[in-house]
Design a protein around this motif. Structure first.
Motif, mmCIF file in Angstrom:
data_model
loop_
_atom_site.group_PDB
_atom_site.id
_atom_site.type_symbol
_atom_site.label_atom_id
_atom_site.label_comp_id
_atom_site.label_asym_id
_atom_site.label_seq_id
_atom_site.Cartn_x
_atom_site.Cartn_y
_atom_site.Cartn_z
ATOM 1 N N ILE A 23 53.056 42.762 36.004
ATOM 2 C CA ILE A 23 51.852 42.458 35.165
ATOM 3 C C ILE A 23 51.303 41.177 35.258
ATOM 4 O O ILE A 23 50.267 40.978 35.242
ATOM 5 C CB ILE A 23 52.382 42.984 33.698
ATOM 6 N N ALA A 24 52.293 40.347 35.045
ATOM 7 C CA ALA A 24 51.955 38.596 35.017
ATOM 8 C C ALA A 24 51.080 38.435 36.476
ATOM 9 O O ALA A 24 50.116 37.721 36.068
ATOM 10 C CB ALA A 24 53.136 37.858 34.860
ATOM 11 N N ASP A 25 51.604 38.989 37.400
ATOM 12 C CA ASP A 25 50.857 38.615 38.710
ATOM 13 C C ASP A 25 49.543 39.387 38.587
ATOM 14 O O ASP A 25 48.506 38.626 39.188
ATOM 15 C CB ASP A 25 51.619 39.103 39.949
ATOM 16 N N GLU A 26 49.432 40.708 38.147
ATOM 17 C CA GLU A 26 48.083 41.110 38.378
ATOM 18 C C GLU A 26 47.098 40.560 37.327
ATOM 19 O O GLU A 26 46.079 40.290 37.658
ATOM 20 C CB GLU A 26 48.239 42.813 37.944
ATOM 21 N N LEU A 27 47.520 40.195 36.296
ATOM 22 C CA LEU A 27 46.816 39.518 34.865
ATOM 23 C C LEU A 27 46.397 38.212 35.605
ATOM 24 O O LEU A 27 45.264 37.849 35.486
ATOM 25 C CB LEU A 27 47.494 39.527 33.723
ATOM 26 N N GLU A 28 47.187 37.189 36.125
ATOM 27 C CA GLU A 28 46.841 35.971 36.631
ATOM 28 C C GLU A 28 45.798 36.277 37.577
ATOM 29 O O GLU A 28 44.695 35.422 37.936
ATOM 30 C CB GLU A 28 48.026 35.229 37.299
ATOM 31 N N GLN A 29 45.989 37.073 38.668
ATOM 32 C CA GLN A 29 44.646 37.280 39.597
ATOM 33 C C GLN A 29 43.361 37.564 39.123
ATOM 34 O O GLN A 29 42.506 37.207 39.474
ATOM 35 C CB GLN A 29 45.107 38.354 40.747
ATOM 36 N N MET A 30 43.379 38.673 38.105
ATOM 37 C CA MET A 30 42.277 38.946 37.141
ATOM 38 C C MET A 30 41.740 37.650 36.719
ATOM 39 O O MET A 30 40.274 37.551 36.672
ATOM 40 C CB MET A 30 42.399 40.456 36.001
ATOM 41 N N LEU A 31 42.645 36.979 35.941
ATOM 42 C CA LEU A 31 41.816 35.778 35.265
ATOM 43 C C LEU A 31 41.573 34.738 36.350
ATOM 44 O O LEU A 31 40.495 33.910 36.116
ATOM 45 C CB LEU A 31 43.026 35.151 34.274
ATOM 46 N N LEU A 32 41.944 34.561 37.534
ATOM 47 C CA LEU A 32 41.554 33.848 38.413
ATOM 48 C C LEU A 32 40.269 34.148 38.785
ATOM 49 O O LEU A 32 39.505 33.183 39.169
ATOM 50 C CB LEU A 32 42.453 33.651 39.574
ATOM 51 N N SER A 33 40.143 35.396 39.083
ATOM 52 C CA SER A 33 38.699 35.944 39.711
ATOM 53 C C SER A 33 37.871 35.707 38.637
ATOM 54 O O SER A 33 36.535 35.393 39.000
ATOM 55 C CB SER A 33 38.942 37.360 39.987
ATOM 56 N N ALA A 34 38.028 35.741 37.314
ATOM 57 C CA ALA A 34 36.895 35.518 36.389
ATOM 58 C C ALA A 34 36.841 34.262 35.935
ATOM 59 O O ALA A 34 35.608 33.783 35.579
ATOM 60 C CB ALA A 34 37.509 36.541 35.284
#
Length: 149
Positions: free
Chosen positions: A64-75
């Motif tokens: 979850i942390a990895d997926e969320l980090e990628q989403m937040l980096l994209s945004a």
């Protein structure tokens, strides 16, 4: 940019005044849907957003942390910082996302009294009791204008 599935779109359409349970079998997009809810909360409420994400298994929490980090980096871009030792993601707009594992009273105690505006429990059906999740709900507190969920 990630395009939500119809299921995730329905989940995102539920008004914030309601708690939400995303239930179903594997592969339905529930965890990604939760990440999208977190992303929206963080973007909308900025420094007032304090998200707490809990899960029973540590390996699942890391995913979850990895997926969320990628989403937040994209945004939000490179200003997103992830302190993996503290399981804390800081967003440039002042929002924070804390991730933690809860398996027993000892692991619950480290979250006791911490304020959050959005409490996310991934794979809630894996918990043998709702006791610690119910206790975590007492952490839901916010400044005026930030809904609790």
């Amino acid at each position: 940019m990630l395009e939500p599935t119809p299921f995730q779109t329905q989940a995102l359409a539920v008004p914030e005044a309601f708690n939400l349970a995303l239930l179903g079998g594997r592969g339905g997009g529930k965890t990604t849907g939760l990440s999208l809810l977190i992303l929206r909360h963080v973007a909308q409420y900025g420094p007032g957003a304090r998200v707490l994400v809990v899960r029973q298994t540590y390996q699942g929490l890391l995913r979850i942390a990895d997926e969320l980090e990628q989403m937040l980096l994209s945004a939000f871009g490179a200003g997103v910082s992830h302190n993996r030792a503290e399981h804390l993601i800081r967003v440039p707009n002042g929002a924070t996302v804390e991730l933690g594992q809860i398996v027993d009273l000892r692991s619950y105690v480290k979250f006791q009294g911490r304020e959050c505006t959005l409490l996310v429990v991934d794979e809630i059906t894996n918990f043998t009791t709702a006791r610690f999740i119910d206790l975590l709900r007492s952490n839901l507190r916010s400044a005026r204008g930030v809904p609790l969920r």
